[in-house]
Design a protein around this motif. Structure first.
Motif, PDB file in Angstrom:
ATOM      1  N   GLY A  58      -3.623   9.337   4.593  1.00  0.00           N
ATOM      2  CA  GLY A  58      -2.490   8.524   4.410  1.00  0.00           C
ATOM      3  C   GLY A  58      -0.988   9.146   5.431  1.00  0.00           C
ATOM      4  O   GLY A  58      -0.556   8.387   6.103  1.00  0.00           O
ATOM      5  N   GLN A  59      -1.188  10.378   5.175  1.00  0.00           N
ATOM      6  CA  GLN A  59       0.316  11.129   6.035  1.00  0.00           C
ATOM      7  C   GLN A  59      -0.165  11.093   7.447  1.00  0.00           C
ATOM      8  O   GLN A  59       0.803  10.765   8.255  1.00  0.00           O
ATOM      9  CB  GLN A  59       0.264  12.439   5.216  1.00  0.00           C
ATOM     10  CG  GLN A  59       1.474  13.080   6.028  1.00  0.00           C
ATOM     11  CD  GLN A  59       1.547  14.680   6.050  1.00  0.00           C
ATOM     12  OE1 GLN A  59       0.590  15.310   5.728  1.00  0.00           O
ATOM     13  NE2 GLN A  59       2.903  15.376   6.112  1.00  0.00           N
ATOM     14  N   GLN A  60      -1.316  11.336   7.806  1.00  0.00           N
ATOM     15  CA  GLN A  60      -1.636  11.482   9.157  1.00  0.00           C
ATOM     16  C   GLN A  60      -1.522  10.115   9.872  1.00  0.00           C
ATOM     17  O   GLN A  60      -1.274   9.856  11.164  1.00  0.00           O
ATOM     18  CB  GLN A  60      -3.093  11.724   9.449  1.00  0.00           C
ATOM     19  CG  GLN A  60      -3.232  13.398   9.147  1.00  0.00           C
ATOM     20  CD  GLN A  60      -4.593  13.868   8.867  1.00  0.00           C
ATOM     21  OE1 GLN A  60      -5.627  13.137   9.069  1.00  0.00           O
ATOM     22  NE2 GLN A  60      -5.031  15.296   8.780  1.00  0.00           N
ATOM     23  N   GLU A  61      -1.692   9.076   9.014  1.00  0.00           N
ATOM     24  CA  GLU A  61      -1.631   7.680   9.527  1.00  0.00           C
ATOM     25  C   GLU A  61      -0.163   7.142   9.430  1.00  0.00           C
ATOM     26  O   GLU A  61       0.053   5.869   9.565  1.00  0.00           O
ATOM     27  CB  GLU A  61      -2.467   6.759   8.637  1.00  0.00           C
ATOM     28  CG  GLU A  61      -3.972   7.056   9.030  1.00  0.00           C
ATOM     29  CD  GLU A  61      -4.962   6.089   8.362  1.00  0.00           C
ATOM     30  OE1 GLU A  61      -4.577   5.002   8.016  1.00  0.00           O
ATOM     31  OE2 GLU A  61      -6.064   6.533   8.069  1.00  0.00           O
ATOM     32  N   GLY A  62       0.890   7.740   9.020  1.00  0.00           N
ATOM     33  CA  GLY A  62       2.287   7.541   8.981  1.00  0.00           C
ATOM     34  C   GLY A  62       3.023   7.319   7.831  1.00  0.00           C
ATOM     35  O   GLY A  62       3.921   7.188   7.640  1.00  0.00           O
TER      36      GLY A  62
END
Length: 330
Positions: free
Chosen positions: A166-170
């Motif tokens: 989720g972090q990698q997706e913003g």
């Protein structure tokens, strides 16, 4: 509006109490209406039942996508406390479905609804494995997939991988990894079993150790992290590393109960988990002691809390005083 998953569990219920005290607009999900009574009882225990009416309850399940669509309406912040806790090897599939798939669903909805920040409650079980030259488990200790782990630990580690996705997706995220959490109001489940077992006269102790923390500290830290600019970090939440003997003796003292006199040595635990397996296999009894659980009772890993103390200048409540509070409210 804030969404809390797992609001009928120890951490979630105490989190709801603190949020309600601070005038926050809060929504919590539940699966069974009867389970809400546990949270209501906690508010009553602290004589703050009037605050309970401030919480908006929505029937939903983290593995039921249509119900989550309703729960996520107008949500800006999410505390993901819901999880299945079990050390029964027979619960492997349900652990993975609830803890990994359920967390993936929460992450996906946070992304879809532009949630500002997500706080995920993980566990020290998802921390890494010490190498021969290392002495303390930290947030940076590497997870060794070849090392033995419980199905619960694997599921919580998998859940963290979904958070990092989720972090990698913003998505803005923080993860907390509490140790054994002590808190009032939930004697019949989780760490509350320590108190109920000791009160009944539990006869054994071990000299293994692990990290412990009070639920109030866990909740305070979660709220502070969500209000801070900190993102993309995980934090071990440990007040003290103590042996099981020290903890059980302290609980017995506070409850004025009989202290156990027999040390359960490693060889005794090895026999015990095999007998437990035999009964579960041939008599369909519920597993109470797995091989991993038996080994963990003899573990002496030390877990560091330096990162969270430095990040928030936080001072933990002593476990002795936490146990005293739980005993007083029992």
């Amino acid at each position: 509006m804030i969404l809390v998953t797992g609001g009928t569990g120890l951490v979630g219920a105490h989190l709801l109490l603190h949020l309600a005290e601070n005038e926050a607009a809060v929504r919590s999900i539940y699966r069974h209406k009867k389970s809400i009574e546990k949270t209501k009882s906690l508010f009553q225990l602290y004589q703050k039942e009037a605050l309970f009416t401030k919480i908006e309850w929505v029937k939903a399940d983290i593995i039921d996508i249509p119900s989550l669509e309703i729960a996520f309406q107008n949500i800006t912040y999410v505390y993901h406390c819901a999880a299945l806790i079990s050390y029964d090897p027979n619960d492997e599939d349900q652990l993975r479905k609830t803890n990994i798939e359920g967390t993936a669903n929460i992450v996906n909805f946070c992304l879809a609804y532009n949630v500002k920040k997500l706080c995920h409650v993980s566990s020290i079980a998802a921390l890494g494995d010490l190498k021969p030259h290392e002495t303390k488990v930290t947030e940076e200790t590497e997870w060794n997939p070849e090392a033995p782990h419980s199905d619960y630990a694997i599921s919580k580690y998998g859940a963290e991988m979904e958070i990092w996705r989720g972090q990698q997706e913003g998505l803005s995220v923080v993860i907390v990894n509490p140790g054994v959490i002590f808190g009032a109001g939930f004697w019949g489940q989780g760490s509350g079993v320590f108190f109920s077992a000791v009160k009944k006269g539990f006869p054994f102790y071990t000299k293994g150790s692990t990290g412990y923390v009070g639920v109030t500290d866990v909740v305070k830290i979660m709220i502070q992290l969500m209000k801070s600019d900190i993102t993309g970090e995980r934090f071990s939440l440990i007040a003290e590393n103590l042996t099981f003997k020290e903890v059980i003796y302290t609980i017995a003292e506070k409850l004025k109960a009989k202290k156990p006199k027999t040390e359960a040595k490693p060889w005794m635990l090895a026999i015990a988990w095999r007998l437990d397996w035999f009964c579960a296999t041939f008599f369909r009894a519920k597993r109470r002691l797995s091989k991993y659980s038996a080994n963990s009772l003899c573990s002496d890993d030390i877990i560091s809390n330096d990162k969270i103390k430095n990040a928030l200048n936080f001072e933990f409540q002593s476990i002795d005083s936490v146990i005293q509070e739980v005993a007083d409210l029992s």
